[in-house]
Each structure stands twice: as structure tokens, then as C-alpha cells.
Scaffold this active site. Structure first.
Site, short mmCIF file in Angstrom:
data_model
loop_
_atom_site.label_atom_id
_atom_site.label_comp_id
_atom_site.label_asym_id
_atom_site.label_seq_id
_atom_site.Cartn_x
_atom_site.Cartn_y
_atom_site.Cartn_z
N LYS A 1 -7.92 -4.39 -3.15
CA LYS A 1 -7.81 -5.15 -1.89
C LYS A 1 -9.10 -5.90 -1.59
O LYS A 1 -9.10 -7.08 -1.28
CB LYS A 1 -7.45 -4.18 -0.76
CG LYS A 1 -7.30 -4.76 0.63
CD LYS A 1 -8.56 -4.91 1.42
CE LYS A 1 -9.43 -3.70 1.53
NZ LYS A 1 -8.92 -2.64 2.39
N GLU B 1 -29.24 -8.12 15.16
CA GLU B 1 -30.29 -7.87 16.17
C GLU B 1 -29.70 -7.79 17.58
O GLU B 1 -30.30 -7.19 18.48
CB GLU B 1 -31.40 -8.93 16.09
CG GLU B 1 -30.99 -10.33 16.46
CD GLU B 1 -32.15 -11.32 16.27
OE1 GLU B 1 -33.19 -11.14 16.91
OE2 GLU B 1 -32.00 -12.26 15.46
N CYS C 1 -7.91 0.27 -1.57
CA CYS C 1 -9.20 -0.27 -1.11
C CYS C 1 -9.88 -1.20 -2.12
O CYS C 1 -10.34 -2.29 -1.75
CB CYS C 1 -10.17 0.87 -0.82
SG CYS C 1 -9.43 2.32 -0.09
N HIS D 1 -35.21 -10.23 12.83
CA HIS D 1 -34.91 -11.59 13.24
C HIS D 1 -35.07 -12.56 12.09
O HIS D 1 -36.02 -12.43 11.32
CB HIS D 1 -35.86 -11.97 14.39
CG HIS D 1 -35.56 -13.31 14.96
ND1 HIS D 1 -34.44 -13.55 15.73
CD2 HIS D 1 -36.23 -14.49 14.86
CE1 HIS D 1 -34.44 -14.83 16.09
NE2 HIS D 1 -35.51 -15.41 15.57
N GLU E 1 -4.97 -7.06 6.93
CA GLU E 1 -5.82 -7.45 5.80
C GLU E 1 -5.07 -8.38 4.85
O GLU E 1 -5.60 -9.40 4.40
CB GLU E 1 -6.30 -6.20 5.05
CG GLU E 1 -7.31 -5.41 5.86
CD GLU E 1 -7.85 -4.17 5.16
OE1 GLU E 1 -8.87 -3.64 5.60
OE2 GLU E 1 -7.24 -3.70 4.17
N CYS F 1 -6.68 4.47 -3.58
CA CYS F 1 -7.89 3.69 -3.28
C CYS F 1 -8.30 2.82 -4.46
O CYS F 1 -8.51 1.62 -4.32
CB CYS F 1 -9.03 4.63 -2.90
SG CYS F 1 -10.59 3.78 -2.72
N TYR G 1 -3.89 -1.80 9.53
CA TYR G 1 -4.90 -2.22 8.55
C TYR G 1 -4.29 -3.12 7.46
O TYR G 1 -4.80 -4.19 7.16
CB TYR G 1 -5.46 -1.00 7.82
CG TYR G 1 -6.46 -0.13 8.53
CD1 TYR G 1 -7.82 -0.27 8.29
CD2 TYR G 1 -6.05 0.86 9.40
CE1 TYR G 1 -8.75 0.56 8.88
CE2 TYR G 1 -6.98 1.71 10.01
CZ TYR G 1 -8.32 1.55 9.74
OH TYR G 1 -9.25 2.38 10.33
P1 NDP Z 1 -1.21 1.67 10.03
O1 NDP Z 1 -0.88 2.99 10.59
O2 NDP Z 1 -2.60 1.16 10.13
O3 NDP Z 1 -0.29 0.58 10.71
C1 NDP Z 1 1.11 0.67 10.67
C2 NDP Z 1 1.65 -0.49 11.49
O4 NDP Z 1 3.07 -0.55 11.35
C3 NDP Z 1 1.34 -0.35 12.97
O5 NDP Z 1 1.04 -1.62 13.45
C4 NDP Z 1 2.66 0.17 13.52
O6 NDP Z 1 2.88 -0.21 14.85
C5 NDP Z 1 3.66 -0.54 12.62
N1 NDP Z 1 4.94 0.16 12.51
C6 NDP Z 1 5.16 1.48 12.30
N2 NDP Z 1 6.47 1.74 12.22
C7 NDP Z 1 7.10 0.56 12.37
C8 NDP Z 1 8.47 0.19 12.38
N3 NDP Z 1 9.44 1.07 12.22
N4 NDP Z 1 8.77 -1.12 12.57
C9 NDP Z 1 7.79 -2.03 12.74
N5 NDP Z 1 6.48 -1.74 12.73
C10 NDP Z 1 6.14 -0.45 12.55
O7 NDP Z 1 -0.68 1.73 8.54
P2 NDP Z 1 -0.93 0.79 7.27
O8 NDP Z 1 0.33 0.85 6.52
O9 NDP Z 1 -1.47 -0.53 7.67
O10 NDP Z 1 -2.08 1.55 6.50
C11 NDP Z 1 -1.95 2.94 6.19
C12 NDP Z 1 -3.27 3.64 6.32
O11 NDP Z 1 -4.09 3.28 5.24
C13 NDP Z 1 -4.04 3.26 7.55
O12 NDP Z 1 -3.74 4.10 8.65
C14 NDP Z 1 -5.47 3.39 7.15
O13 NDP Z 1 -5.92 4.65 7.53
C15 NDP Z 1 -5.44 3.23 5.66
N6 NDP Z 1 -6.04 1.95 5.27
C16 NDP Z 1 -7.36 1.75 5.51
C17 NDP Z 1 -7.95 0.57 5.18
C18 NDP Z 1 -9.39 0.36 5.47
O14 NDP Z 1 -10.11 1.34 5.65
N7 NDP Z 1 -9.87 -0.87 5.55
C19 NDP Z 1 -7.21 -0.51 4.57
C20 NDP Z 1 -5.82 -0.22 4.39
C21 NDP Z 1 -5.28 0.98 4.73
P3 NDP Z 1 2.23 0.57 16.09
O15 NDP Z 1 0.80 0.22 16.09
O16 NDP Z 1 2.96 -0.01 17.25
O17 NDP Z 1 2.50 2.02 15.88
#
Ligand code: NDP
Length: 463
Positions: free
Chosen positions: A51, A444, A48, A439, A184, A43, A180
Site C-alpha cells: 500500500k 515547529e 501496509c 526552523h 487510502e 502487512c 483506513y
Molecule cells: P475500518 O474499520 O477502518 O473501516 C471500515 C469502514 O467500513 C467504516 O467506514 C465503516 O463505517 C464502514 N462499514 C462497515 N460496515 C459497513 C457496511 N455494512 N456497509 C457500508 N459500510 C460499512 O476498516 P478497513 O477495512 O478500512 O481497515 C481494516 C483495519 O485495517 C483498520 O481498522 C485498521 O486498523 C487497519 N489498517 C490500518 C492502516 C494504517 O495503519 N494506515 C491501513 C489500512 C488498514 P462506520 O465508520 O460507520 O462504522
């Protein structure tokens, strides 16, 4: 009774580990903590916090563009990537120092080393080979970006880790993933002027979010000029003689980019931890198995945060750490509460969400009311921006409780945080209705949507 060097030994100095170590130390427990890299974890060091700083940096061009409508003439603007990196690094170093100081002030003994379990009470500090013993052990080592082992050419790709330290800002980038991090970073790079392509395997980005948010964000990103390519994957990455990457997509196209970033999920850091020797079981994803109290398959070994297969969010890891302390040291068994976790995606526009999506609510409840408003936020009037804002409340028609809230637009994350309080308290739609509006604000809308836009009964929409 056996005596140990420490009452608690924490492996991992991220959000969960530091919180547990610091508070246990403050309780007078003898605490040791091992961290191989920098204090603060994903983080603070490469997640986080940096980022969000990048998000701020990437928003300025839109602010400059909007200024004219408000009467401002903004001179020629230029962006310097090394300045952003250096300033970001300085801020991260400051925060890391605060984390370290907090531990030191609580008399936690810090080991700057990887640590490995030798048995259920013994830990080896790998840097020195020293072995120490502890009554209770907390594993809080987090995870790392999936390197996508099956992708040919993955060695030419970066993850979010490297994105924070690139020497130069790429001219073009391809990002794989629809979660995410991918979303982002696509917005960050685009905002900084990078030609950005997002490749996602599913039909619509952000698979776990409300459909409305997903479609509207996709449309807004495309409108800005981000190339969002759904139902495709990267099949191969080649490095050209000029150092640029040739990215082959499943649809047959090939894109040339300076960087390829993989953001396809994160993997728990459970290899080389000595889990087997200590008798700690992992699940099929490699995550440490825990019970409702974060206890592993060993009575005295616990795990919190991303190393377990629960919710990968910083505040969740911290909450799990606090509950662990209650259970293990305060004789007050406390289960972490994972219900109604507010979350934000720092996309542009931003997403803020709490509770059930419309789709999940329709599956859960017999009758659901959906209150939905799409409007142009006031700040976009004089600026000339056509970007719309979405606010949506999902109500269980029987209990009248607001079970989902979904926002797309400026400050959506801030609103989600505040909405989580009444929702956690079980407020009904009528409680929202009798709340006076502030407002003029965008928020709101949340207390002035008096009539449902539509209902869903037995899964079928009724307008
Ligand atoms: P996520 O789980 O959010 O997303 C992973 C993405 O990769 C999904 O779209 C998934 O598709 C895709 N995917 C998985 N496997 C493959 C593959 N083999 N080939 C192609 N695409 C694939 O993970 P992130 O890496 O984005 O982030 C990790 C975690 O970190 C998040 O789950 C979140 O909890 C945390 N995070 C939170 C943030 C925040 O609070 N703002 C910011 C950044 C991270 P599908 O959806 O189809 O499974």
C-alpha cells in the site's frame, strides 16, 4: 510430565506469528510454524507495505505539477501500471525472503500449509495430514476483508487483496467504506489518474478520528476531484455486457465503473481452525477471546493480532507477540499496552494522530484546552498548491498533559510517531512550550502554539 514435539507451535506467519516464532526459536525453544500462503502476512504481502509503495507511486503527478513553480519544466509524463505491479512484487518477494530467513536462522520448522487444532495440544498440518503436538500454541492467523455478504452483486467486487494484483488500472472505480483502507485507496487510485468515487454510509469519513481531520481531509479530497459521497451505501452491483459494473447507490444514482472495491472492515480468520475442538472461545464478531495477556480460554493457547478483537495494526500485533513471549516463556507476565497508539492514514494529505480526539477528551475531562493551527505549509507556497495543513493539540486543563495530537498534512505519520514519545512519557503542554523549535519546519507549530485557540468546559466550547 507430558512431552511434546514443540515447545511452541505458531499458526500464522504474519507480523505477530513470525515475531513470536523467531524470538522463541532464538531463545532455544523448539518451534514449529504453519503458514498457508506467503510468509509476512497481510502487512507485508497485501497490506501496509505494498500500500505504501502504491501511495508513493500515486504522489508523482502532484510532484510534477508542483515542480513548475520551482522552475522545473517536466516533460510529458506517463504511468505504467504493470511496471509498478512488477516492481512492487519484487520488493514484496524480497521482504518475504527476509521473514523466512529470520525464522530459519532461529531454527523454526516451517510448514507451508494450513493448520488446524485437533485438541488443546495437537495440531494437524492439513497439507500432509501429519499431526504434531505442542506445549504452547499461538494463534496469529489475522483476518480478511469482509466480503459484504448482504450486498447483491458482491461477487463482482474486489477487496484490497485484489487491488494489489489488477491486470489493468481501472479507468473508473467505486470504493465503499470510510475507514483506513477505503480512504487510502481512494487517494491512491485518484493519484494514478483513475476516476474515483468513495461511498460512505456515515456523515463524515474516518469515523474514529478527530472531526477537524475528517472535515479537512474530505474537503481536500473533494478539491482534488475525488467524488466523496457520504450518507450513502451501495445497494446493488450488476455486471454489464461490456464487463463494466453498474453500481446502484441508496440515493438513487447509478455509477458505471470498471472496478468496485469493498473496504468495510476486516473479519477474523477463525473458521476451520478447530477452535471448538480445542476449547477456544470466540466472541460475537468471531474473534478469539483473550485476557489481558493474550491467553485464550485454554490455559496453553494464546492469540495475538487481528484474529483477536483488539486494535488491528501491525505494530500492535508485534507488541502483543513480544508480551506473549515474556508471559509464556520468560516467567514475566506482561500485558500489552494499548494506550496512546500513534497511527497514520496514508491519505493525501496524510493523517497522523495520537491519543484522544477533541470530542473524546471533552467527554473524558472536565476542562480541555485546544491548540489549533491551520496554515499553508512552506512547500506549497511556490508550488501554487492551496492545500492547508492542520496541527492540533488537546490538553487536559487540570493535569496539563497533552492527551491528543492530530495532524493533517505532509509527513503527518512521521510526526505522530515522534509525538507519541513525549505523550507516552506524560509530557505537559508546558514541556512542549519550553522545547526549542526547529526552523523552518512545519512541525515547529507543535511547540509554538502558546495560547489555546479555545477551551471546552463541561462539554461546552468557550472561545
Ligand atoms: P475500518 O474499520 O477502518 O473501516 C471500515 C469502514 O467500513 C467504516 O467506514 C465503516 O463505517 C464502514 N462499514 C462497515 N460496515 C459497513 C457496511 N455494512 N456497509 C457500508 N459500510 C460499512 O476498516 P478497513 O477495512 O478500512 O481497515 C481494516 C483495519 O485495517 C483498520 O481498522 C485498521 O486498523 C487497519 N489498517 C490500518 C492502516 C494504517 O495503519 N494506515 C491501513 C489500512 C488498514 P462506520 O465508520 O460507520 O462504522
Amino acid at each position: 510430565m507430558a512431552t511434546y514435539d514443540y515447545d511452541l507451535f505458531v499458526i500464522g506467519g504474519g507480523s505477530g506469528g513470525v515475531r513470536a516464532g523467531r524470538l522463541a526459536g532464538a531463545m532455544g525453544k523448539r518451534v514449529g510454524l504453519a503458514e498457508a500462503y506467503r510468509m509476512g502476512g497481510t502487512c507485508v504481502i497485501r497490506g501496509c507495505v505494498p500500500k505504501k509503495l502504491f501511495v508513493y507511486a500515486s504522489q508523482f503527478q502532484e510532484h510534477f505539477d508542483a515542480a513548475a513553480g520551482y522552475g522545473w519544466t517536466v516533460g510529458k509524463s506517463t504511468f505504467d501500471w504493470p511496471t509498478l505491479i512488477a516492481n512492487k512484487d519484487r520488493e514484496i518477494a524480497r521482504l518475504e525472503g527476509l521473514y523466512r530467513k529470520g525464522l530459519e536462522n532461529s531454527d523454526v520448522e516451517i510448514f507451508e500449509s494450513r493448520a488446524m487444532l485437533i485438541d488443546d495440544h495437537t495440531i494437524e498440518i492439513l497439507k500432509t495430514g501429519k499431526r504434531v503436538t505442542a506445549d504452547q500454541i499461538l494463534i496469529a492467523v489475522g483476518g480478511h476483508p469482509s466480503p459484504h455478504p448482504s450486498l447483491p452483486g458482491n461477487e463482482f467486487c474486489i477487496s484490497s487483496n485484489e487491488a494489489f494484483h489488477l491486470d489493468t488500472l481501472p479507468k473508473a472505480i467505486v470504493i465503499e467504506g470510510g475507514g483506513y483502507i477505503a480512504v487510502e485507496f481512494a487517494n491512491i487510485f485518484h493519484g494514478l489518474g483513475v476516476d474515483t468515487t468513495l461511498v460512505y454510509r456515515g456523515k463524515e469519513i474516518l469515523s474514529r478520528f478527530d472531526q477537524d481531520l475528517r472535515h479537512m481531509l474530505h474537503a481536500a479530497m473533494a478539491e482534488k476531484g475525488i467524488h466523496v459521497r457520504c450518507t450513502e451505501i451501495i445497494t446493488r452491483v450488476e455486471r454489464q455486457d461490456d464487463g463494466r459494473k453498474l453500481v446502484h447507490l441508496s440515493g438513487g444514482d447509478a455509477i458505471v465503473a470498471d472496478q468496485v472495491m469493498l473496504a468495510i472492515g476486516r473479519v477474523p480468520n477463525t473458521t476451520s481452525l478447530g477452535l471448538e475442538a480445542a476449547g477456544v472461545a470466540v466472541d460475537e464478531t468471531g474473534a478469539i477471546k483473550v485476557d489481558g495477556y493474550s491467553r485464550t480460554s485454554r490455559e496453553n493457547i494464546w492469540a495475538v493480532g487481528d484474529v483477536t478483537n483488539r486494535v488491528q495494526l501491525t505494530p500492535v500485533a508485534i507488541h502483543e507477540a513480544m508480551c506473549f513471549l515474556e508471559t509464556a516463556f520468560k516467567n514475566n507476565p506482561t500485558k500489552p499496552d494499548h494506550a496512546l497508539i500513534a497511527t497514520a492514514v496514508f491519505s493525501q494529505p496524510e493523517i497522523g494522530t495520537v491519543g484522544l480526539t477533541e470530542q473524546d477528551a471533552a467527554r473524558t475531562f472536565k476542562a480541555v484546552e485546544v491548540y489549533r493551527a491551520v496554515f499553508r505549509p512552506m512547500r506549497n507556497t511556490l508550488s501554487g498548491s492551496t492545500e492547508k495543513m492542520l496541527m492540533k493539540l488537546i490538553v487536559d486543563a487540570d493535569s496539563r498533559k497533552v492527551v491528543g495530537a492530530h495532524i493533517l498534512g505532509p509527513d503527518a505519520g512521521e510526526m505522530a510517531q515522534l509525538l507519541a514519545i513525549p505523550m507516552k512519557a506524560g509530557c505537559t503542554k508546558e514541556d512542549f512550550d519550553r522545547t526549542m523549535a526547529v526552523h523552518p519546519t512545519a512541525a515547529e507549530e507543535l511547540v509554538t502554539m502558546y495560547k489555546p485557540t479555545y477551551r471546552i468546559v463541561d462539554g461546552a466550547r468557550i472561545d
